[in-house]
Motif scaffolding. Sequence first.
Motif, PDB file in Angstrom:
ATOM      1  N   THR A   1       0.838  -1.197   0.000  1.00 45.36           N
ATOM      2  CA  THR A   1       0.000   0.000   0.000  1.00 45.36           C
ATOM      3  C   THR A   1       0.875   1.250   0.000  1.00 45.36           C
ATOM      4  OG1 THR A   1      -0.186   0.173   2.417  1.00 45.36           O
ATOM      5  CG2 THR A   1      -1.758  -1.267   1.284  1.00 45.36           C
ATOM      6  N   MET A   2       0.475   2.247  -0.794  1.00 45.72           N
ATOM      7  CA  MET A   2       1.286   3.450  -0.958  1.00 45.72           C
ATOM      8  C   MET A   2       0.372   4.667  -1.093  1.00 45.72           C
ATOM      9  SD  MET A   2       4.181   2.195  -3.721  1.00 45.72           S
ATOM     10  CE  MET A   2       3.015   2.134  -5.087  1.00 45.72           C
ATOM     11  N   SER A   3       0.889   5.808  -0.712  1.00 46.46           N
ATOM     12  CA  SER A   3       0.182   7.059  -0.962  1.00 46.46           C
ATOM     13  C   SER A   3       1.185   8.192  -1.093  1.00 46.46           C
ATOM     14  CB  SER A   3      -0.816   7.380   0.157  1.00 46.46           C
ATOM     15  OG  SER A   3      -1.563   8.541  -0.169  1.00 46.46           O
ATOM     16  N   ASN A   4       0.729   9.261  -1.756  1.00 47.12           N
ATOM     17  CA  ASN A   4       1.608  10.416  -1.962  1.00 47.12           C
ATOM     18  C   ASN A   4       1.201  11.602  -1.103  1.00 47.12           C
ATOM     19  OD1 ASN A   4      -0.785  11.096  -3.205  1.00 47.12           O
ATOM     20  ND2 ASN A   4       0.128  11.777  -5.124  1.00 47.12           N
ATOM     21  N   HIS A   5       0.343  11.367  -0.086  1.00 47.99           N
ATOM     22  CA  HIS A   5      -0.031  12.466   0.803  1.00 47.99           C
ATOM     23  C   HIS A   5      -0.477  11.917   2.157  1.00 47.99           C
ATOM     24  CE1 HIS A   5      -3.828  11.173  -0.895  1.00 47.99           C
ATOM     25  NE2 HIS A   5      -4.488  11.879  -0.013  1.00 47.99           N
ATOM     26  N   ARG A   6      -0.448  12.784   3.140  1.00 45.17           N
ATOM     27  CA  ARG A   6      -0.697  12.391   4.528  1.00 45.17           C
ATOM     28  C   ARG A   6      -2.071  11.771   4.725  1.00 45.17           C
ATOM     29  NH1 ARG A   6      -3.292  14.336   8.953  1.00 45.17           N
ATOM     30  NH2 ARG A   6      -2.312  14.107  11.006  1.00 45.17           N
ATOM     31  N   SER A   7      -3.112  12.433   4.219  1.00 42.07           N
ATOM     32  CA  SER A   7      -4.466  11.907   4.400  1.00 42.07           C
ATOM     33  C   SER A   7      -4.600  10.508   3.814  1.00 42.07           C
ATOM     34  CB  SER A   7      -5.490  12.851   3.759  1.00 42.07           C
ATOM     35  OG  SER A   7      -5.475  14.107   4.387  1.00 42.07           O
ATOM     36  N   GLY A   8      -3.893  10.272   2.704  1.00 43.23           N
ATOM     37  CA  GLY A   8      -3.924   8.952   2.082  1.00 43.23           C
ATOM     38  C   GLY A   8      -3.281   7.891   2.950  1.00 43.23           C
ATOM     39  N   LEU A   9      -2.189   8.229   3.604  1.00 44.58           N
ATOM     40  CA  LEU A   9      -1.519   7.276   4.493  1.00 44.58           C
ATOM     41  C   LEU A   9      -2.441   6.874   5.644  1.00 44.58           C
ATOM     42  CD1 LEU A   9       1.996   8.991   4.685  1.00 44.58           C
ATOM     43  CD2 LEU A   9       1.423   6.941   3.374  1.00 44.58           C
ATOM     44  N   TYR A  10      -3.079   7.870   6.250  1.00 42.13           N
ATOM     45  CA  TYR A  10      -3.980   7.583   7.361  1.00 42.13           C
ATOM     46  C   TYR A  10      -5.228   6.849   6.892  1.00 42.13           C
ATOM     47  CZ  TYR A  10      -1.329  10.184  10.852  1.00 42.13           C
ATOM     48  OH  TYR A  10      -0.361  10.587  11.735  1.00 42.13           O
ATOM     49  N   LYS A  11      -5.728   7.179   5.712  1.00 44.19           N
ATOM     50  CA  LYS A  11      -6.907   6.495   5.186  1.00 44.19           C
ATOM     51  C   LYS A  11      -6.594   5.031   4.915  1.00 44.19           C
ATOM     52  CE  LYS A  11     -11.136   6.390   3.579  1.00 44.19           C
ATOM     53  NZ  LYS A  11     -12.324   6.805   4.338  1.00 44.19           N
ATOM     54  N   LEU A  12      -5.424   4.749   4.369  1.00 50.21           N
ATOM     55  CA  LEU A  12      -5.031   3.360   4.134  1.00 50.21           C
ATOM     56  C   LEU A  12      -4.991   2.587   5.452  1.00 50.21           C
ATOM     57  CD1 LEU A  12      -2.231   3.813   1.456  1.00 50.21           C
ATOM     58  CD2 LEU A  12      -4.364   2.538   1.150  1.00 50.21           C
ATOM     59  N   ASN A  13      -4.426   3.190   6.478  1.00 50.90           N
ATOM     60  CA  ASN A  13      -4.405   2.533   7.787  1.00 50.90           C
ATOM     61  C   ASN A  13      -5.818   2.241   8.290  1.00 50.90           C
ATOM     62  OD1 ASN A  13      -1.785   1.964   8.455  1.00 50.90           O
ATOM     63  ND2 ASN A  13      -1.493   3.703   9.801  1.00 50.90           N
ATOM     64  N   GLU A  14      -6.711   3.190   8.058  1.00 47.81           N
ATOM     65  CA  GLU A  14      -8.101   3.017   8.491  1.00 47.81           C
ATOM     66  C   GLU A  14      -8.758   1.850   7.754  1.00 47.81           C
ATOM     67  OE1 GLU A  14     -12.240   5.333   7.543  1.00 47.81           O
ATOM     68  OE2 GLU A  14     -10.512   6.584   8.056  1.00 47.81           O
ATOM     69  N   LEU A  15      -8.575   1.780   6.436  1.00 46.72           N
ATOM     70  CA  LEU A  15      -9.172   0.710   5.636  1.00 46.72           C
ATOM     71  C   LEU A  15      -8.588  -0.652   6.007  1.00 46.72           C
ATOM     72  CD1 LEU A  15      -9.259   2.411   2.113  1.00 46.72           C
ATOM     73  CD2 LEU A  15     -11.185   2.092   3.689  1.00 46.72           C
ATOM     74  N   ILE A  16      -7.273  -0.692   6.178  1.00 40.90           N
ATOM     75  CA  ILE A  16      -6.609  -1.951   6.530  1.00 40.90           C
ATOM     76  C   ILE A  16      -7.064  -2.433   7.900  1.00 40.90           C
ATOM     77  CG2 ILE A  16      -4.377  -3.000   7.073  1.00 40.90           C
ATOM     78  CD1 ILE A  16      -3.170  -1.051   4.952  1.00 40.90           C
ATOM     79  N   SER A  17      -7.160  -1.507   8.849  1.00 37.31           N
ATOM     80  CA  SER A  17      -7.597  -1.870  10.195  1.00 37.31           C
ATOM     81  C   SER A  17      -9.010  -2.446  10.174  1.00 37.31           C
ATOM     82  CB  SER A  17      -7.542  -0.635  11.104  1.00 37.31           C
ATOM     83  OG  SER A  17      -8.035  -0.941  12.389  1.00 37.31           O
ATOM     84  N   ARG A  18      -9.879  -1.834   9.403  1.00 36.63           N
ATOM     85  CA  ARG A  18     -11.258  -2.353   9.330  1.00 36.63           C
ATOM     86  C   ARG A  18     -11.284  -3.719   8.646  1.00 36.63           C
ATOM     87  NH1 ARG A  18     -16.758   0.658   7.074  1.00 36.63           N
ATOM     88  NH2 ARG A  18     -18.100  -1.186   7.227  1.00 36.63           N
ATOM     89  N   TYR A  19     -10.497  -3.875   7.601  1.00 41.16           N
ATOM     90  CA  TYR A  19     -10.447  -5.170   6.917  1.00 41.16           C
ATOM     91  C   TYR A  19      -9.945  -6.262   7.868  1.00 41.16           C
ATOM     92  CZ  TYR A  19      -9.106  -8.897   3.742  1.00 41.16           C
ATOM     93  OH  TYR A  19      -8.978 -10.124   3.130  1.00 41.16           O
ATOM     94  N   ASP A  20      -8.886  -5.959   8.621  1.00 37.70           N
ATOM     95  CA  ASP A  20      -8.298  -6.971   9.514  1.00 37.70           C
ATOM     96  C   ASP A  20      -9.257  -7.389  10.627  1.00 37.70           C
ATOM     97  OD1 ASP A  20      -5.976  -7.059   8.051  1.00 37.70           O
ATOM     98  OD2 ASP A  20      -4.872  -5.660   9.343  1.00 37.70           O
TER      99      ASP A  20
END
Length: 392
Positions: A183-202
Amino acid sequence: MLTLAKYVKFLSVLLGCLILSGSSNRFGAIGFWHVLNSKANVLQSYWQTPSYFRSHVSQLPDTQLAKLARLSIPLAQYRYSLRLINSGHANTAKVFWRAGASNLSVEHRKTLAEQLLVHSRWQDLALLANEKLLPEGNEKNHLKLELSTHYSQVSNEFINQLGFASISDDIEPQTQCLFNVLTMSNHRSGLYKLNELISRYDQAPEPRKHVFCFSMPVYVAGAVKCSIDKNQAAQCSVQTPKLIKSVTENFDFIIMMPKYGTANVTNNTMLINSDAQYHVFLHELMHFNGFEDEYALPLTKQAWLCTQRGLVAPNLYISDGKQKPQGWHKANSCQKGGVAYKPSENWSIMEYQQLGLSDQYRALWINQLDIVNDHLKRLPSAPTSTNKGVKN
């Protein structure tokens, strides 16, 4: 030599000065008390004992503090701004802190920046930075991430402290999962959003455990360039191919999160913006395993997919209209070429993401994974990188 008269006069003046000095705090306290308790003129009281008021200005009620702020007293502007920001009136606060920001101490500007960060006031933080009033530190580093500052200009240590990876980190895949996803992002909000999605998936892995393992989000601004195409779909191009290849080569799929553009999957890479909801994320994960959209496909895709016949995806069958799988129903995927059929009579997650994953489509997904897994077991040796998925 002092005469007795001069000596007495000297002592009297000295004593008077000491009394006056010792009384100033009392005068200030009395004036401050009157402002708090008797509608005394706050400005008049302030000018009579400004040092006392400066030390206690944070204790003033909003109405009195606002009066001082409107009269351009920098410390009052600063304190009133903080109250406005924390009460949800950040736009009004901006009028006051901008007027007095250049007169504030570094410590006060840092506190202001902290509150702006808490409330995600990125434009305000950028304004402070542009006026060279944003102190060095976490707030400035957070702003760099949100503005997609080149990865080489952001501290790796800072990125790691936030729980993310930098592009130069060694990122290893996990062995317990069928597919590893970078997972990758080019901005801060994207990094935190990815963490949010991954956490919910897990918390509730779909379609079952140990299918997808996700890396910690990697900050890649400068290594990729993202935009939107004529159809408003997100698209990203690699700017440093050799560097990106070294990061991605041990992973089966990639998720790249830009700020804008509609979600899509191409060549084992998902593009999904940082405002996307979880069910959109799940929908795109299903594309990784070959599922097709049940709404109208892009005409360029219809031109080749809808000319095929048979089961072209776990959820899409295309025929000349004379035959279809038993219990399947007409889909909207193809308007040209063959007639498309889908398993569900009602809308599914592949047609309307907000519906979420039904039991029927979870079973289809598991069946598809079993087919993939069986195929992998038959290979001479299991692959360690990409190509376990289905291109979409």
